[in-house]
Design an enzyme around this catalytic site. Sequence first.
Site, short mmCIF file in Angstrom:
data_model
loop_
_atom_site.label_atom_id
_atom_site.label_comp_id
_atom_site.label_asym_id
_atom_site.label_seq_id
_atom_site.Cartn_x
_atom_site.Cartn_y
_atom_site.Cartn_z
N ASN A 12 36.99 45.22 38.02
CA ASN A 12 38.28 45.28 38.71
C ASN A 12 39.35 45.17 37.63
O ASN A 12 39.68 44.08 37.17
CB ASN A 12 38.40 44.16 39.73
CG ASN A 12 39.70 44.19 40.51
OD1 ASN A 12 40.58 45.01 40.23
ND2 ASN A 12 39.83 43.32 41.47
N ARG A 96 36.54 49.12 41.11
CA ARG A 96 37.47 49.01 42.22
C ARG A 96 38.70 49.84 41.88
O ARG A 96 39.36 49.62 40.86
CB ARG A 96 37.89 47.56 42.45
CG ARG A 96 38.91 47.41 43.57
CD ARG A 96 39.54 46.04 43.58
NE ARG A 96 40.51 45.92 44.67
CZ ARG A 96 41.70 45.33 44.54
NH1 ARG A 96 42.05 44.82 43.40
NH2 ARG A 96 42.51 45.26 45.57
N HIS A 185 42.79 46.53 50.92
CA HIS A 185 41.76 45.51 51.18
C HIS A 185 40.58 46.12 51.95
O HIS A 185 39.86 45.42 52.67
CB HIS A 185 42.31 44.32 51.99
CG HIS A 185 43.36 43.53 51.29
ND1 HIS A 185 44.43 42.95 51.95
CD2 HIS A 185 43.53 43.22 49.98
CE1 HIS A 185 45.20 42.31 51.10
NE2 HIS A 185 44.67 42.46 49.89
N ARG A 246 55.29 38.74 49.21
CA ARG A 246 55.76 40.00 49.78
C ARG A 246 56.32 39.77 51.18
O ARG A 246 55.80 38.96 51.96
CB ARG A 246 54.62 41.02 49.86
CG ARG A 246 54.04 41.40 48.51
CD ARG A 246 52.95 42.46 48.68
NE ARG A 246 52.17 42.61 47.46
CZ ARG A 246 50.84 42.66 47.43
NH1 ARG A 246 50.14 42.59 48.55
NH2 ARG A 246 50.22 42.79 46.28
N GLU A 389 34.03 41.03 48.32
CA GLU A 389 34.38 42.39 47.95
C GLU A 389 33.51 42.93 46.82
O GLU A 389 33.17 44.11 46.80
CB GLU A 389 35.86 42.45 47.56
CG GLU A 389 36.79 42.15 48.74
CD GLU A 389 38.25 42.16 48.36
OE1 GLU A 389 38.85 43.25 48.32
OE2 GLU A 389 38.79 41.06 48.10
#
Length: 403
Positions: A12, A96, A185, A246, A389
Amino acid sequence: MTANATRVLVLNSGSSSVKYQLLDMADGARLAVGLVERIGEQTSRLAHTPLATGGAKRETEGPIADHKAALEAVAAELAADGLGLDSPELAAIGHRVVHGGSEFTEPTLITAEVLQHIEALIPVAPLHNPANVTGIRTAQALRPDLPQVAVFDTAFHTTMPESAARYAIDTATADAHMIRRYGFHGTSHAYVSRETAKLLGKDPSEVNVIVLHLGNGASASAVRGGRCVDTSMGLTPLEGLVMGTRSGDLDPAVIFHLARNAGMSVDEIDSLLNKKSGLIGLCGDNDMREIRRRIDEGDEQARLAFDIYVHRLKKYIGAYYAVLGKVDAVAFTAGVGENAAPVREAAVAGLEELGLAVDPVRNAERSGDARLISTDAARVAVAVVPTDEELEIATQVYALVSS
């Protein structure tokens, strides 16, 4: 690929970091995990844990100039544990990739053409795809003979109908600039929705699930029979739920207002909405544990931030209940979803008429296992399902290269 090649290295790559895990897909065991951070700085840090040997975490600090040097350092750490990139047991490297647009709907073997397509998506993922591309090119240089596979954050959401994916703006403009809801996601939503079905003793095709991925970044999805039909993040990860830094959903005219009346530039507004909003903008903290501590001490600013966070969650649960028509489970996952019992309790409170109710004792229990926290009488299961993940990426990669 040889019969004993069962290992997958998952990478990643961020703009200044590389997270990695080496898994053996013969049994799903993690052999090593690690993180390289602050790449390009004098204070770069590599933390590596060799799980296969039961060794202690090893940490080194010092300048790591670029991603090439970072992956070479990772390769050296793995080799020190007998898990090097030259091992015949390594079947593939899985990457990823945050944005796959509309065209990448499944894990994809990386070719020069695929890499060009990923680069072409940089305008809609300027912070993520460049780093992903750098990681891919670096890994290819280290092992040009090994299959390299891209697993896209957006892929799980490509099953959304056009009625959910399209924004109501001029079609020609939207198409010309790739403007639509992509969602993110995706590997987490795919894994958690499938594990929730397993928890209920059913096949994913038989189950409708609302998945709430609540970390510093947060997203919701409506999953019907194993396929995503709606999700809260949009063109970028900014839309949807209130997050750590955010804003989530916002009247677009706020941007015009800030530009015209506050004299803010596009970059300043971008920074405000992505880095200085959400929980940190509301109360100065984006750690839910600290916010709860402040609430317990009577801090009204922290209480308001929590209430706004939960209010948005409830809205999405209700909206996705309407989208699905029938809901079998609501599943909480990721750092906040898995660990913050007050968030789970508050998000479901008052939704008894929808068949949702949390058992306070079950909800308060700490566990790393997937579990139900709803009451026995609840019509809709409420679950806590730890996400994985990296395992999801490795599983998808291994399935592709094995076939």
